[in-house]
Design an enzyme around this catalytic site. Structure first.
Site, PDB file in Angstrom:
ATOM      1  N   SER A   9       1.535  -9.850  -1.175  1.00  0.00           N
ATOM      2  CA  SER A   9       1.170  -8.443  -0.964  1.00  0.00           C
ATOM      3  C   SER A   9       1.495  -7.905   0.423  1.00  0.00           C
ATOM      4  O   SER A   9       1.746  -6.718   0.583  1.00  0.00           O
ATOM      5  CB  SER A   9      -0.316  -8.238  -1.262  1.00  0.00           C
ATOM      6  OG  SER A   9      -1.119  -9.101  -0.473  1.00  0.00           O
TER       7      SER A   9
ATOM      8  N   LYS B 224       0.805  -1.226   0.000  1.00  0.00           N
ATOM      9  CA  LYS B 224       0.000   0.000   0.000  1.00  0.00           C
ATOM     10  C   LYS B 224       0.836   1.273   0.000  1.00  0.00           C
ATOM     11  O   LYS B 224       0.427   2.295  -0.536  1.00  0.00           O
ATOM     12  CB  LYS B 224      -0.943   0.012   1.204  1.00  0.00           C
ATOM     13  CG  LYS B 224      -2.118  -0.934   1.022  1.00  0.00           C
ATOM     14  CD  LYS B 224      -3.224  -0.636   2.017  1.00  0.00           C
ATOM     15  CE  LYS B 224      -4.454  -1.471   1.720  1.00  0.00           C
ATOM     16  NZ  LYS B 224      -4.223  -2.915   1.985  1.00  0.00           N
TER      17      LYS B 224
ATOM     18  N   GLU C  12      -9.715   7.366   3.774  1.00  0.00           N
ATOM     19  CA  GLU C  12     -10.659   6.468   4.430  1.00  0.00           C
ATOM     20  C   GLU C  12      -9.892   5.189   4.742  1.00  0.00           C
ATOM     21  O   GLU C  12      -8.918   4.864   4.065  1.00  0.00           O
ATOM     22  CB  GLU C  12     -11.842   6.173   3.520  1.00  0.00           C
ATOM     23  CG  GLU C  12     -11.644   5.015   2.513  1.00  0.00           C
ATOM     24  CD  GLU C  12     -10.557   5.255   1.458  1.00  0.00           C
ATOM     25  OE1 GLU C  12     -10.227   6.434   1.194  1.00  0.00           O
ATOM     26  OE2 GLU C  12     -10.030   4.265   0.937  1.00  0.00           O
TER      27      GLU C  12
HETATM   28  C1  LIG Z   1      -5.125  -3.896   1.561  1.00  0.00           C
HETATM   29  C2  LIG Z   1      -4.467  -5.181   1.228  1.00  0.00           C
HETATM   30  C3  LIG Z   1      -4.904  -5.989   0.160  1.00  0.00           C
HETATM   31  C4  LIG Z   1      -6.120  -5.653  -0.668  1.00  0.00           C
HETATM   32  O1  LIG Z   1      -6.059  -4.450  -1.361  1.00  0.00           O
HETATM   33  P1  LIG Z   1      -5.816  -4.391  -2.919  1.00  0.00           P
HETATM   34  O2  LIG Z   1      -6.077  -2.988  -3.284  1.00  0.00           O
HETATM   35  O3  LIG Z   1      -6.786  -5.358  -3.564  1.00  0.00           O
HETATM   36  O4  LIG Z   1      -4.417  -4.805  -3.164  1.00  0.00           O
HETATM   37  C5  LIG Z   1      -4.216  -7.154  -0.122  1.00  0.00           C
HETATM   38  N1  LIG Z   1      -3.158  -7.536   0.630  1.00  0.00           N
HETATM   39  C6  LIG Z   1      -2.712  -6.801   1.660  1.00  0.00           C
HETATM   40  C7  LIG Z   1      -1.548  -7.286   2.438  1.00  0.00           C
HETATM   41  C8  LIG Z   1      -3.350  -5.604   1.993  1.00  0.00           C
HETATM   42  O5  LIG Z   1      -2.898  -4.878   3.023  1.00  0.00           O
END
Ligand SMILES: *Cc1c(COP(=O)(O)O)cnc(C)c1O
Length: 393
Positions: free
Chosen positions: A377, A89, A111
């Protein structure tokens, strides 16, 4: 076929900017300027420097040997969990805070649902010395206390949203109301590839550093830039958009999107937007979203807070509708098992969002010489309590 956004802000039938008239000047200012600003040499320089020295990029592309062996294919993990603040993020919030500064804004609003985007926003506001106001549902504030504390430590003001279901969509409504009331000095940092044009495209571009790096790293490791498949979990869709970005129009690379089925797609407790969603408008763009027959947004459910969103970004709605993307939904239990498995096989505890992407290998088979890149992610530290409860650890 072109799967990128067009000049009008659409991905096929999806996207656009469906906003109240009072928001038009803000969104229009951004739309007119974002590409020019992003192309400025000084912007590129500052963005890349911060990604390197502050975020810790490039993140490794790691060949997961034991995990691969288990599924008899070649699996690489793009280690976004190693970014500062523990997930992808921050790539976007760094980009947007630089954008806000160049637009002359001194006040940042955001938000947040589970608090992860709020923390990533509060982080870059601290870095730049800008005022930060984060809207968060009252219920979310109660259940995400550690992230609320992080935001406060970073100097942000957290304002509870007390209307409606007191969760993410209500926080978003409050943030939009704030922006309407403060059009001159305020920039609204949206946390995923959602919202009115140009947000989905702008956020995708900031996250596209992920696939830019994968191409170089894969060339080094495999002698080719293109994997056979790219795999990512989709909440709003920003980590997925970043991994897909440079492969969107290269149809030799298969795109796999993984959604949260919660307790089961048809259980009534799910966030599987492509399976359950219908075309509609949410947060200023036309996309697929979960709604009742008369168009009220239904409350989504997933064990992972980051996938608990009733829509997907317009890029993903188009990938689904055109068939360019293969959409798979994964239940809470399947994701939790995959999270535990990666921990045991590779010594990496993934975020539960990410664990959804890892869970597909149980059912989706790949060839032995397929190269599959999964976007890791985020890291699982924030999810320890959920892991503890689920597995009685
Ligand atoms: C917020 C988040 C997501 C989901 O958000 P996307 O915008 O779909 O990427 C996925 N994995 C992690 C670790 C997150 O913090």
């Amino acid at each position: 076929m072109n799967y990128q956004v067009n000049e009008k802000g659409y991905y096929g039938d999806f996207g656009g900017a469906f906003i109240p008239e009072m928001l038009y000047p803000n969104v229009e200012e951004l739309r007119k300027n974002y590409l020019n600003i992003m192309q400025e040499e000084s912007f590129q320089k500052e963005f890349n420097q911060l990604l390197k020295d502050y975020v810790g990029r490039p993140t490794p592309l790691y060949y997961a040997e034991r995990f691969s062996k288990n599924y008899n294919t070649k699996i690489y993990l793009k280690r976004e969990d190693l970014c500062h603040t523990g997930a992808h993020k921050v790539n976007n919030t760094i980009g947007q805070i630089l954008m806000a500064k160049r637009l002359g804004k001194s006040r940042i609003i955001a938000e947040t649902g589970a608090g992860q985007h709020g923390v990533a926003t509060a982080t870059v506001c601290a870095l730049m010395g800008l005022e930060c106001i984060v809207y968060m549902g009252e219920i979310d504030i109660a259940r995400q206390a550690p992230n609320v504390a992080r935001m406060k430590m970073l100097g942000a003001t957290v304002i509870p949203a007390r209307s409606g279901s007191k969760t993410l969509k209500d926080a978003t409504n409050e943030a939009i109301r704030d922006w309407i009331n403060n059009p001159m000095d305020t920039h609204y940092i949206i946390g995923s590839v959602v919202g009115p044009h140009p947000y989905p495209d702008m956020v995708a571009r900031f996250q596209s550093v992920i696939s830019e790096e994968v191409k170089k790293q894969l060339l080094e490791k495999e002698g080719r830039e293109d994997p056979d498949f790219v795999v990512a979990c989709v909440g709003g869709g920003s980590n997925a958009a970043g991994l897909y970005y440079h492969y969107l129009n290269n149809e030799k690379v298969g795109i796999i999107a993984v959604e949260a089925a919660g307790e089961g797609v048809l259980s009534g407790k799910s966030a599987a937007t492509s399976a359950l969603g219908k075309e509609g408008i949410i947060h200023g763009s036309k996309t697929l979203l979960m709604q009742t027959q008369d168009g009220q947004i239904t409350e989504p459910y997933s064990i992972s807070a980051g996938l608990d969103y009733p829509g997907v970004g317009p890029m993903h709605a188009n990938l689904f509708k055109t068939g360019r993307g293969e959409f798979i939904s994964v239940t809470d239990a399947e994701a939790m098992a995959a999270g535990l498995e990666l921990s045991k096989l590779e010594g990496i505890i993934p975020a539960i969002e990410t664990a959804h992407a890892l869970a597909i290998f149980e059912t989706r088979r790949f060839k032995e010489d397929d190269v599959v890149v999964v976007n890791l992610s985020g890291r699982g530290d924030k999810d320890l309590n959920t892991y503890i409860e689920h597995f009685n650890l």
